[in-house]
Motif scaffolding. Structure first.
Motif, mmCIF file in Angstrom:
data_model
loop_
_atom_site.group_PDB
_atom_site.id
_atom_site.type_symbol
_atom_site.label_atom_id
_atom_site.label_comp_id
_atom_site.label_asym_id
_atom_site.label_seq_id
_atom_site.Cartn_x
_atom_site.Cartn_y
_atom_site.Cartn_z
ATOM 1 N N PHE A 1 0.805 -1.221 0.000
ATOM 2 C CA PHE A 1 0.000 0.000 0.000
ATOM 3 C C PHE A 1 0.845 1.281 0.000
ATOM 4 O O PHE A 1 0.552 2.208 -0.768
ATOM 5 C CB PHE A 1 -0.959 -0.009 1.190
ATOM 6 N N PRO A 2 1.907 1.387 0.816
ATOM 7 C CA PRO A 2 2.707 2.625 0.785
ATOM 8 C C PRO A 2 3.338 2.891 -0.578
ATOM 9 O O PRO A 2 3.432 4.054 -1.003
ATOM 10 C CB PRO A 2 3.791 2.369 1.838
ATOM 11 N N PHE A 3 3.748 1.824 -1.280
ATOM 12 C CA PHE A 3 4.345 1.997 -2.604
ATOM 13 C C PHE A 3 3.287 2.484 -3.610
ATOM 14 O O PHE A 3 3.584 3.300 -4.489
ATOM 15 C CB PHE A 3 4.978 0.689 -3.074
ATOM 16 N N SER A 4 2.055 1.974 -3.454
ATOM 17 C CA SER A 4 0.975 2.445 -4.316
ATOM 18 C C SER A 4 0.661 3.916 -4.057
ATOM 19 O O SER A 4 0.345 4.671 -4.982
ATOM 20 C CB SER A 4 -0.290 1.600 -4.102
ATOM 21 N N MET A 5 0.757 4.327 -2.793
ATOM 22 C CA MET A 5 0.519 5.729 -2.459
ATOM 23 C C MET A 5 1.548 6.625 -3.144
ATOM 24 O O MET A 5 1.208 7.681 -3.696
ATOM 25 C CB MET A 5 0.574 5.915 -0.942
ATOM 26 N N VAL A 6 2.813 6.194 -3.114
ATOM 27 C CA VAL A 6 3.873 6.981 -3.749
ATOM 28 C C VAL A 6 3.668 7.027 -5.260
ATOM 29 O O VAL A 6 3.736 8.095 -5.889
ATOM 30 C CB VAL A 6 5.264 6.386 -3.411
ATOM 31 N N TYR A 7 3.391 5.863 -5.843
ATOM 32 C CA TYR A 7 3.152 5.797 -7.287
ATOM 33 C C TYR A 7 1.950 6.667 -7.667
ATOM 34 O O TYR A 7 1.984 7.428 -8.652
ATOM 35 C CB TYR A 7 2.923 4.351 -7.712
ATOM 36 N N GLY A 8 0.867 6.545 -6.887
ATOM 37 C CA GLY A 8 -0.328 7.324 -7.169
ATOM 38 C C GLY A 8 -0.075 8.818 -7.094
ATOM 39 O O GLY A 8 -0.602 9.589 -7.899
ATOM 40 N N LEU A 9 0.753 9.244 -6.131
ATOM 41 C CA LEU A 9 1.082 10.667 -6.000
ATOM 42 C C LEU A 9 1.860 11.158 -7.218
ATOM 43 O O LEU A 9 1.614 12.267 -7.725
ATOM 44 C CB LEU A 9 1.883 10.900 -4.721
ATOM 45 N N ILE A 10 2.781 10.331 -7.700
ATOM 46 C CA ILE A 10 3.568 10.694 -8.887
ATOM 47 C C ILE A 10 2.652 10.851 -10.098
ATOM 48 O O ILE A 10 2.738 11.828 -10.857
ATOM 49 C CB ILE A 10 4.666 9.634 -9.158
ATOM 50 N N ILE A 11 1.738 9.888 -10.275
ATOM 51 C CA ILE A 11 0.813 9.932 -11.411
ATOM 52 C C ILE A 11 -0.136 11.125 -11.283
ATOM 53 O O ILE A 11 -0.421 11.822 -12.265
ATOM 54 C CB ILE A 11 0.013 8.610 -11.508
ATOM 55 N N TRP A 12 -0.641 11.366 -10.072
ATOM 56 C CA TRP A 12 -1.537 12.501 -9.846
ATOM 57 C C TRP A 12 -0.834 13.815 -10.191
ATOM 58 O O TRP A 12 -1.415 14.686 -10.861
ATOM 59 C CB TRP A 12 -1.999 12.510 -8.401
ATOM 60 N N THR A 13 0.406 13.946 -9.755
ATOM 61 C CA THR A 13 1.169 15.173 -10.020
ATOM 62 C C THR A 13 1.386 15.373 -11.509
ATOM 63 O O THR A 13 1.207 16.473 -12.044
ATOM 64 C CB THR A 13 2.525 15.122 -9.294
ATOM 65 N N ARG A 14 1.759 14.301 -12.189
ATOM 66 C CA ARG A 14 1.970 14.386 -13.643
ATOM 67 C C ARG A 14 0.702 14.840 -14.355
ATOM 68 O O ARG A 14 0.741 15.726 -15.228
ATOM 69 C CB ARG A 14 2.414 13.026 -14.170
ATOM 70 N N ASN A 15 -0.442 14.262 -13.986
ATOM 71 C CA ASN A 15 -1.697 14.633 -14.639
ATOM 72 C C ASN A 15 -2.074 16.085 -14.364
ATOM 73 O O ASN A 15 -2.561 16.787 -15.254
ATOM 74 C CB ASN A 15 -2.818 13.700 -14.190
ATOM 75 N N ARG A 16 -1.820 16.554 -13.142
ATOM 76 C CA ARG A 16 -2.158 17.947 -12.837
ATOM 77 C C ARG A 16 -1.252 18.910 -13.603
ATOM 78 O O ARG A 16 -1.682 19.996 -14.005
ATOM 79 C CB ARG A 16 -2.039 18.198 -11.334
ATOM 80 N N LEU A 17 -0.004 18.530 -13.812
ATOM 81 C CA LEU A 17 0.906 19.377 -14.589
ATOM 82 C C LEU A 17 0.395 19.558 -16.014
ATOM 83 O O LEU A 17 0.511 20.640 -16.604
ATOM 84 C CB LEU A 17 2.311 18.781 -14.591
ATOM 85 N N PHE A 18 -0.192 18.488 -16.571
ATOM 86 C CA PHE A 18 -0.793 18.613 -17.898
ATOM 87 C C PHE A 18 -2.106 19.394 -17.841
ATOM 88 O O PHE A 18 -2.391 20.217 -18.717
ATOM 89 C CB PHE A 18 -1.028 17.228 -18.512
#
Length: 351
Positions: free
Chosen positions: A9-26
């Motif tokens: 779960f913690p690794f998914s949280m980190v991955y999800g944060l990275i993906i969320w950030t990338r999408n918001r940048l776009f």
């Protein structure tokens, strides 16, 4: 198993944060997306594995190919080449990937291309085509398409949608808000209205669509590697070769139609080597039957149609089972067709 998933779960949280950030940048245009005047139709998914993108892409090709100058553009997953490349019927899966090769063999009159950079691919095609269909490009945020179709596998919708590595989603489920059309694929025949309503309510939240469309798999007639039709019966014994993400629907389809199934499962897009060929031949020879065949999927057939494979199996019947996407009702199919056609006509007229 649940305990092991919790550890991830913690690794998914980190991955999800990275993906969320990338999408918001776009979304905020800090990272730039490109739009093109030419109609661009994206078919994609958020999870890893097979949701039926290829049958949906073929459905769109059939709809548009006689009305527009159509090209398809894929990444060409698993190919050993790089950059933009046009697919020929003489190409190999190693050169262009199995799914693009399937499109070209099935629709030889259209342009099929591969390029890992979708914008570069579009720019190579747009001057000579009227519509570009992009297979598996929903996550390619550098492109802002005219129309996006997002697919969800039915079974995945009934379970919690976690991103990698805890779950099998490579992007956040909330990104479905970018889709113009959401399809739930591989709906089983015994699906209940209660399940469908649950899926509808789950997916329609945080999305811009008005309705969720359910589709099923329609299986065609068996075709041999040489292009001839082949019949099976309740006396047929099958050695099933699959290199796809989810072979379970195919197995369930075959179970009541044949005598027995021996299944050799390989990873998705698996490239068959000499050891595989040897093991397949040995496994086939252990089946004590006069009515036995090797059966595979249409996608896998692109990778086994090699001189090395066919030389050894030249006297053994090898066939594949084509599939199509099927809608619950004809009116729903017509509605989807109308949306796609109106998008293309409007964009072509504006360009």
């Amino acid at each position: 198993m649940k305990f092991l998933k919790l550890l991830l779960f913690p690794f998914s949280m980190v991955y999800g944060l990275i993906i969320w950030t990338r999408n918001r940048l776009f979304d905020f245009q800090i990272l730039k997306s490109k739009s093109y005047d030419i109609p661009t139709i994206v078919v994609g998914n958020l999870a890893i594995g097979g949701t039926g993108k290829s049958p949906m892409t073929e459905f769109i090709i059939k709809l548009l190919k006689d009305k527009f100058k159509v090209a398809t553009l894929s990444r060409g997953y698993g190919r050993e080449t790089k950059g933009f490349r046009l697919v020929q019927t003489s190409s190999t899966a190693n050169e262009v990937g199995d799914e693009p090769l399937q499109f070209k063999n099935k629709f030889p009159d259209i342009t099929v291309s591969v390029c890992e950079d979708r914008c570069n691919g579009i720019e190579n095609l747009m001057s000579t085509h009227e519509v570009i269909i992009l297979d598996d490009a929903f996550q390619h945020r550098r492109l802002n398409p005219k129309f996006s179709i997002l697919l969800f596998d039915y079974s995945s919708c009934l379970n919690p949608m976690f991103v990698l590595p805890m779950g099998n989603f490579r992007d956040l489920p909330a990104e479905r808000k970018r889709a113009d059309l959401i399809l739930v694929t591989k709906t089983p025949n015994n699906a209940t209205e209660r399940e469908k309503e649950y899926i509808r309510s789950k997916l329609i939240r945080k999305s811009n669509v008005q309705d969720i469309i359910f589709t099923t798999i329609a299986y065609g007639q068996l075709i041999t590697i040489n292009g001839a039709s082949l019949q099976i019966s309740s006396h047929t014994d099958i050695l099933l070769l699959t290199g796809i993400a989810n072979p379970l629907p195919l197995i369930q389809h075959l179970k009541s139609r044949v005598n027995s199934i021996e299944h050799l499962a390989f990873r998705d897009h698996h490239a068959f080597d000499e050891n595989d060929i040897k093991n397949i031949k040995e496994k086939f020879e252990t089946i004590a039957s006069d009515q036995k065949i090797i059966l595979t999927t249409e996608k896998d057939a692109q990778r086994i149609r090699t001189p090395e494979f066919l030389k050894i199996f030249n006297t053994i019947p090898i066939a594949y089972l084509p599939i199509e996407i099927a809608f619950e009702h004809e009116r729903i199919q017509h509605s989807v067709q109308d949306k796609l056609l109106s998008t293309c006509v409007r964009s072509v007229n504006e360009s």
